[in-house]
Design an enzyme around this catalytic site. Structure first.
Site, PDB file in Angstrom:
ATOM      1  CG  HIS A 102      60.488 -23.843 -45.837  1.00  0.00           C
ATOM      2  ND1 HIS A 102      60.257 -24.485 -47.018  1.00  0.00           N
ATOM      3  CD2 HIS A 102      59.879 -22.624 -45.946  1.00  0.00           C
ATOM      4  CE1 HIS A 102      59.543 -23.703 -47.814  1.00  0.00           C
ATOM      5  NE2 HIS A 102      59.299 -22.572 -47.188  1.00  0.00           N
TER       6      HIS A 102
ATOM      7  CB  THR B  50      25.179  -9.816 -29.440  1.00  0.00           C
ATOM      8  OG1 THR B  50      25.581  -9.002 -28.333  1.00  0.00           O
ATOM      9  CG2 THR B  50      25.141  -8.994 -30.705  1.00  0.00           C
TER      10      THR B  50
ATOM     11  CE  LYS C  28      27.283 -11.748 -26.725  1.00  0.00           C
ATOM     12  NZ  LYS C  28      27.622 -10.437 -26.132  1.00  0.00           N
TER      13      LYS C  28
END
Length: 302
Positions: free
Chosen positions: A266, A58, A12
């Site tokens: 940057h 699950t 899960k």
């Protein structure tokens, strides 16, 4: 040549659980987690024939996360992950491996029961348990602890535990340069002796011994990275990466290694001379992509 089932797991993913702890004086503590569980073991039949006799649903895994948050509390993401992983491998005969990945979203206290989200920083933890033990550990580790055992108990299933963080955004507005690099037919980048250095740190560290004070290690590792970034005159982001990793290992003897992923965020100076202004680099354009990506592992010898 036949066709066979290879390595597999199921679980899960991304169970969100927010735990509110209420002290007697009315002060609340807030823990905000995103928990993902993946189990492996004797699961061939469910793939080949659809026989689910060895499958822990699950949905049950999700419920276990909620129940354990209620029953045991959440001392730290690592400790909570250990509790869950040990429970799944100890309580289910057909489950021999568990991987629990946790993200914690930190909140800052504003008052007894008021909080604000702490920017983009996310604390991470990962716990792996298997019947043969972690890749870096002995196969003859102690037997699994019962589900009710505290996370700090030393007699436990062999486990590999990682901590870390993502989204720690740092910037130095000077004390960074980049010169002496390779120049070929396609190079247009000019050397610079003074630039902005900015990054959003992804760090993942591995514990060398258990039990450990996971919260103390997290705080010390985070602070060491920040201090090393701020205090290092940088000739390259690679050099800064090593300085940060070295500082973490020096501050945290419980860690075996740290892996760092540093995107170079940057900042390009804007030329304001066309507007009749001087050329001093005071205004910059923050470019989000493409970006340099520096990755490396710093570890102890031996």
């Amino acid at each position: 040549m036949g066709i066979v089932l290879g390595p597999n797991r199921y679980g899960k993913a991304e169970t969100r659980v927010v735990r509110v702890s209420r002290a007697a004086d009315g002060t609340h503590a807030l823990t905000d987690l995103n928990v993902s569980v993946a189990l492996s073991g004797d699961l061939v039949d469910t793939h080949l024939t659809g026989d689910n006799a060895n499958v822990l649903p699950t949905d049950t895994q999700k419920n276990t996360v909620y129940a354990f948050a209620k029953q045991h509390g959440i001392a730290s993401p690592e400790a909570f992950g250990l509790l869950l992983a040990r429970h799944f491998t100890a309580s289910q005969e057909t489950i021999t491996g568990a991987r629990v990945e946790i993200e914690e979203y930190p909140w800052n206290r504003l008052g007894p029961h008021s909080f604000s989200r702490e920017g983009s920083l996310v604390r991470t933890a990962s716990v792996r348990i298997s019947s043969s033990g972690p890749a870096s550990g002995p196969a003859s580790a102690p037997a699994p602890a019962p589900a009710s055992a505290p996370a700090s108990e030393s007699a436990s299933a062999p486990a590999e535990v990682f901590g870390g963080l993502t989204g720690l955004t740092l910037l130095n507005s000077t004390d960074s340069e980049f010169t002496g690099f390779i120049v070929d037919d396609y190079t247009t980048l000019a050397e610079t002796s003074d630039r902005i250095l900015a990054t959003a740190v992804d760090a993942r560290w591995r514990f060398s011994s258990l039990p450990a004070d996971f919260n103390a290690v997290f705080g010390a590792a985070r602070d060491a990275m920040i201090a090393a970034f701020a205090g290092t005159y940088s000739y390259s982001l690679q050099q800064t990466l090593f300085a940060m990793g070295k500082a973490v290992l020096e501050a945290c003897p419980d860690l075996a290694e740290i892996r760092l992923r540093l995107p170079n965020k940057h900042h390009f100076a804007v030329d304001c001379t066309p507007f009749g202004l001087d050329a001093a680099p005071e205004v910059f354009h923050a470019d989000d992509r493409p970006y340099g990506l520096i990755e490396g592992t710093v570890l102890r010898e031996g």
